[in-house]
Design an enzyme around this catalytic site. Structure first.
Site, PDB file in Angstrom:
ATOM      1  N   TRP A 192     -30.117  -0.742   4.063  1.00  0.00           N
ATOM      2  CA  TRP A 192     -31.319  -1.559   3.911  1.00  0.00           C
ATOM      3  C   TRP A 192     -31.803  -1.923   5.305  1.00  0.00           C
ATOM      4  O   TRP A 192     -31.008  -2.297   6.162  1.00  0.00           O
ATOM      5  CB  TRP A 192     -31.049  -2.846   3.115  1.00  0.00           C
ATOM      6  CG  TRP A 192     -32.246  -3.739   3.174  1.00  0.00           C
ATOM      7  CD1 TRP A 192     -33.427  -3.569   2.513  1.00  0.00           C
ATOM      8  CD2 TRP A 192     -32.417  -4.902   4.005  1.00  0.00           C
ATOM      9  NE1 TRP A 192     -34.317  -4.552   2.874  1.00  0.00           N
ATOM     10  CE2 TRP A 192     -33.717  -5.375   3.791  1.00  0.00           C
ATOM     11  CE3 TRP A 192     -31.591  -5.569   4.907  1.00  0.00           C
ATOM     12  CZ2 TRP A 192     -34.227  -6.492   4.440  1.00  0.00           C
ATOM     13  CZ3 TRP A 192     -32.083  -6.689   5.565  1.00  0.00           C
ATOM     14  CH2 TRP A 192     -33.395  -7.149   5.321  1.00  0.00           C
ATOM     15  N   GLU A 237     -32.008   1.214  -0.061  1.00  0.00           N
ATOM     16  CA  GLU A 237     -32.510   0.027  -0.753  1.00  0.00           C
ATOM     17  C   GLU A 237     -33.897  -0.373  -0.301  1.00  0.00           C
ATOM     18  O   GLU A 237     -34.110  -0.770   0.846  1.00  0.00           O
ATOM     19  CB  GLU A 237     -31.530  -1.133  -0.513  1.00  0.00           C
ATOM     20  CG  GLU A 237     -31.973  -2.436  -1.167  1.00  0.00           C
ATOM     21  CD  GLU A 237     -30.992  -3.584  -0.935  1.00  0.00           C
ATOM     22  OE1 GLU A 237     -30.079  -3.439  -0.096  1.00  0.00           O
ATOM     23  OE2 GLU A 237     -31.163  -4.629  -1.587  1.00  0.00           O
ATOM     24  N   LYS A 261     -37.609  -2.669  -0.887  1.00  0.00           N
ATOM     25  CA  LYS A 261     -37.910  -4.081  -1.086  1.00  0.00           C
ATOM     26  C   LYS A 261     -39.416  -4.274  -1.161  1.00  0.00           C
ATOM     27  O   LYS A 261     -40.183  -3.454  -0.660  1.00  0.00           O
ATOM     28  CB  LYS A 261     -37.319  -4.865   0.096  1.00  0.00           C
ATOM     29  CG  LYS A 261     -37.284  -6.355  -0.064  1.00  0.00           C
ATOM     30  CD  LYS A 261     -36.510  -6.996   1.090  1.00  0.00           C
ATOM     31  CE  LYS A 261     -36.446  -8.497   0.898  1.00  0.00           C
ATOM     32  NZ  LYS A 261     -35.606  -9.161   1.896  1.00  0.00           N
ATOM     33  N   ASP A 295     -32.301  -3.726  -6.249  1.00  0.00           N
ATOM     34  CA  ASP A 295     -31.929  -5.129  -6.071  1.00  0.00           C
ATOM     35  C   ASP A 295     -32.819  -5.963  -6.995  1.00  0.00           C
ATOM     36  O   ASP A 295     -34.051  -5.851  -6.941  1.00  0.00           O
ATOM     37  CB  ASP A 295     -32.122  -5.526  -4.594  1.00  0.00           C
ATOM     38  CG  ASP A 295     -31.679  -6.949  -4.294  1.00  0.00           C
ATOM     39  OD1 ASP A 295     -32.085  -7.869  -5.023  1.00  0.00           O
ATOM     40  OD2 ASP A 295     -30.936  -7.144  -3.310  1.00  0.00           O
ATOM     41  N   HIS A 300     -35.974  -7.729  -5.667  1.00  0.00           N
ATOM     42  CA  HIS A 300     -36.885  -6.980  -4.795  1.00  0.00           C
ATOM     43  C   HIS A 300     -38.119  -6.412  -5.468  1.00  0.00           C
ATOM     44  O   HIS A 300     -38.706  -5.452  -4.989  1.00  0.00           O
ATOM     45  CB  HIS A 300     -36.126  -5.840  -4.110  1.00  0.00           C
ATOM     46  CG  HIS A 300     -35.200  -6.328  -3.034  1.00  0.00           C
ATOM     47  ND1 HIS A 300     -34.589  -5.498  -2.142  1.00  0.00           N
ATOM     48  CD2 HIS A 300     -34.794  -7.579  -2.706  1.00  0.00           C
ATOM     49  CE1 HIS A 300     -33.834  -6.201  -1.313  1.00  0.00           C
ATOM     50  NE2 HIS A 300     -33.930  -7.465  -1.646  1.00  0.00           N
ATOM     51  N   HIS A 329     -27.998  -4.065  -6.935  1.00  0.00           N
ATOM     52  CA  HIS A 329     -27.720  -5.323  -6.262  1.00  0.00           C
ATOM     53  C   HIS A 329     -28.073  -6.406  -7.260  1.00  0.00           C
ATOM     54  O   HIS A 329     -29.245  -6.745  -7.430  1.00  0.00           O
ATOM     55  CB  HIS A 329     -28.530  -5.467  -4.967  1.00  0.00           C
ATOM     56  CG  HIS A 329     -27.817  -4.920  -3.771  1.00  0.00           C
ATOM     57  ND1 HIS A 329     -28.278  -5.063  -2.489  1.00  0.00           N
ATOM     58  CD2 HIS A 329     -26.637  -4.268  -3.682  1.00  0.00           C
ATOM     59  CE1 HIS A 329     -27.414  -4.492  -1.657  1.00  0.00           C
ATOM     60  NE2 HIS A 329     -26.421  -3.999  -2.357  1.00  0.00           N
ATOM     61  N   ASP A 378     -37.366 -16.412  -2.520  1.00  0.00           N
ATOM     62  CA  ASP A 378     -36.003 -15.969  -2.200  1.00  0.00           C
ATOM     63  C   ASP A 378     -35.518 -14.949  -3.222  1.00  0.00           C
ATOM     64  O   ASP A 378     -35.676 -15.134  -4.422  1.00  0.00           O
ATOM     65  CB  ASP A 378     -35.067 -17.174  -2.201  1.00  0.00           C
ATOM     66  CG  ASP A 378     -33.628 -16.753  -1.927  1.00  0.00           C
ATOM     67  OD1 ASP A 378     -33.427 -15.903  -1.048  1.00  0.00           O
ATOM     68  OD2 ASP A 378     -32.714 -17.252  -2.606  1.00  0.00           O
ATOM     69  N   ASP A 391     -32.307 -14.000  -3.333  1.00  0.00           N
ATOM     70  CA  ASP A 391     -30.841 -13.990  -3.253  1.00  0.00           C
ATOM     71  C   ASP A 391     -30.156 -15.255  -3.753  1.00  0.00           C
ATOM     72  O   ASP A 391     -29.181 -15.702  -3.155  1.00  0.00           O
ATOM     73  CB  ASP A 391     -30.429 -13.721  -1.796  1.00  0.00           C
ATOM     74  CG  ASP A 391     -31.001 -12.416  -1.275  1.00  0.00           C
ATOM     75  OD1 ASP A 391     -30.550 -11.362  -1.711  1.00  0.00           O
ATOM     76  OD2 ASP A 391     -31.936 -12.459  -0.448  1.00  0.00           O
TER      77      ASP A 391
HETATM   78  C1  RNT Z   1     -32.040  -7.744   1.788  1.00  0.00           C
HETATM   79  C2  RNT Z   1     -31.242  -6.803   0.983  1.00  0.00           C
HETATM   80  C3  RNT Z   1     -29.871  -6.511   1.502  1.00  0.00           C
HETATM   81  C4  RNT Z   1     -29.168  -7.724   2.048  1.00  0.00           C
HETATM   82  C5  RNT Z   1     -27.715  -7.487   2.401  1.00  0.00           C
HETATM   83  C6  RNT Z   1     -27.153  -8.590   3.237  1.00  0.00           C
HETATM   84  O1  RNT Z   1     -33.205  -8.105   1.187  1.00  0.00           O
HETATM   85  O2  RNT Z   1     -31.168  -7.262  -0.337  1.00  0.00           O
HETATM   86  O3  RNT Z   1     -29.131  -5.882   0.524  1.00  0.00           O
HETATM   87  O4  RNT Z   1     -29.225  -8.799   1.154  1.00  0.00           O
HETATM   88  O5  RNT Z   1     -27.567  -6.264   2.969  1.00  0.00           O
HETATM   89 ZN    ZN Z   2     -29.857  -6.227  -1.694  1.00  0.00          ZN
END
Ligand code: RNT
Ligand code: ZN
Length: 421
Positions: free
Chosen positions: A187, A228, A230, A261, A264, A288, A296, A298
């Site tokens: 990523w 990955e 986003k 993810d 994302h 993910h 956010d 995460d």
């Molecule tokens: C970031 C991505 C990535 C990170 C990690 C720490 O938006 O999701 O995967 O969260 O690599």
């Molecule tokens: Zn991620």
């Protein structure tokens, strides 16, 4: 230890599920065998051990300053052991390049070696814990202007190309040691706060960098490569070079994996729906598992509808073999070990619920064109006593049931985490 009440609740649940054609013991066995790759970076707010003094960058951010953050590899490993003992089922561990053990010496990202991960590999081998890996293309002076593999400056690009090449070699070394492939995820933060004029230029350079990286062939028995994308990050609101479509095209044309993810995409987009759209065209997908909230992507994973939809889709599609399940979130505002435990357990619970679906009855209703029966069954499922099956599973796996999770986490906080500040 189960009390009579817990045992009684499970026996009742077993009968309720049997009545709709579901074998709870088979579901427990199936879910237990699925590996979940736990991300190391929840334990120290994506800090790592480079000792660079640099703050986290790349448009991702950890908020909160709950005491007890792991400061050393030994502390992080102790916290991981604790978190792993709080959740049932097969596990893997996902490391980032910044988590190497550099022995006080300066090893920049373009000097990364498998030797920097010997401590992790020995520790993992003792536990029969397979490792996955991530190149780290953020929190570094050469990523400070927001570009890495798509940078205009060929010197910056080649620095990052070299880093990812080396990260892939570390990954392959892990795969070789564990006798099964390690997943390498790439990523990059590349993108812009405001609209670029030449989007094509950035993407052309990213393709060139990726092709240069993957020119080095490593054995499929040791490494699986995933990419990955986003939608946006902090400071990359208008343009992300590595978008979902970009990597989907790249992965399909190069035979790579795609990372999906959950944080994302546009909020109303369903990651669950992407599984069956993407899998026919790529070797496998890496998930993910995460939770987006506002800006956010995460937050700590909890068992919400998005997660349940995804888990059900994985089981329904029969494609779980070609899915690598990883977690990705970071919260520094609560007990970090507890955050791990909640997220791992939530992912596992959602998968258990998915394995408890009345598959045969649902397939029959759909084949008969009976939309009402299908919906009614779905609503029935929601109220079935899956919690009793989950408690039974936790007890069989010798991990806390929900009711005793908090006291286990707090005991570790008092004995270990609180002593760190
Ligand atoms: C970031 C991505 C990535 C990170 C990690 C720490 O938006 O999701 O995967 O969260 O690599
Ligand atoms: Zn991620």
């Amino acid at each position: 230890m189960r009390d009579a009440e817990q045992t009684g609740a499970f026996e009742l649940a077993r009968r309720r599920y049997a009545a709709i054609g579901v074998d709870v013991d088979a579901a427990i066995q199936a879910v237990d065998a699925l590996p979940i790759s736990v991300h190391c970076w929840q334990g120290d707010d994506v800090g790592g051990f480079e000792d660079s003094g640099l703050a986290l960058s790349g448009g991702i951010q950890v908020t909160g300053n709950h005491p007890g953050k792991a400061r050393t590899p030994a502390e992080l490993r102790a916290d991981l052991d604790t978190a792993f003992a709080l959740a049932p089922g097969e596990k893997r561990l996902s490391l980032h390049a910044i988590y190497g053990e550099f022995g006080g010496k300066k090893a920049d990202r373009d000097a990364l070696e498998p030797a920097h991960f010997k401590g992790w590999m020995d520790w993992a081998q003792e536990r029969k814990l397979p490792l996955d890996f991530n190149a780290t293309l953020f929190s570094h002076p050469l990523a400070a202007d927001g570009y890495t593999l798509s940078h205009r400056d060929p010197k910056v690009r080649s620095f990052w190309v070299e880093h990812v090449r080396r990260a892939r070699r570390v990954t392959a070394a892990m795969g070789k040691a564990q006798g099964k492939p390690s997943v390498h995820n790439t990523w990059i933060p590349d993108g812009a706060k405001d609209c670029p004029f030449d989007r094509c230029g950035y993407r052309a350079r990213l393709i060139e960098s990726l092709d240069a990286i993957f020119a080095e062939k490593l054995p499929a028995t040791e490494i699986e490569d995933s990419l990955e994308g986003k939608l946006f990050g902090i400071g990359s609101e208008s343009f992300v070079v590595g978008s979902h479509e970009f990597y989907l095209g790249y992965a399909v044309s190069r035979g790579k994996l795609v990372t999906l993810d959950m944080g994302h995409y546009h909020p109303t987009e369903s990651v669950a729906d992407k599984i069956s759209s993407v899998l026919p065209f790529v070797p496998a997908v890496l998930l993910h598992v995460s939770r987006g909230v506002r800006w956010d992507s995460d937050h700590v994973v909890v068992m919400n509808d998005d997660l349940l939809d995804l888990a059900r889709e994985l089981v329904r599609s029969g494609a779980i073999e070609r899915t690598r399940i990883g977690l990705d979130y970071f919260d520094g505002s609560i007990n970090r070990v507890g955050a791990w435990a909640i997220g791992i357990r939530a992912a596992r619970r959602a998968l258990l619920v998915a394995f408890l679906e009345p598959r045969a009855a649902q397939l029959a209703a759909e084949a008969a064109g009976d939309g009402f029966a299908k919906l009614a069954l779905l609503e029935t499922e929601r109220a079935l006593p899956w919690g009793a099956v989950w408690d039974e599973y936790c007890s069989r796996a010798e991990v806390p049931v929900d009711a005793s999770l908090a006291s286990s986490v707090m005991a570790y906080e008092r004995a270990i985490l609180a002593q760190r500040s």
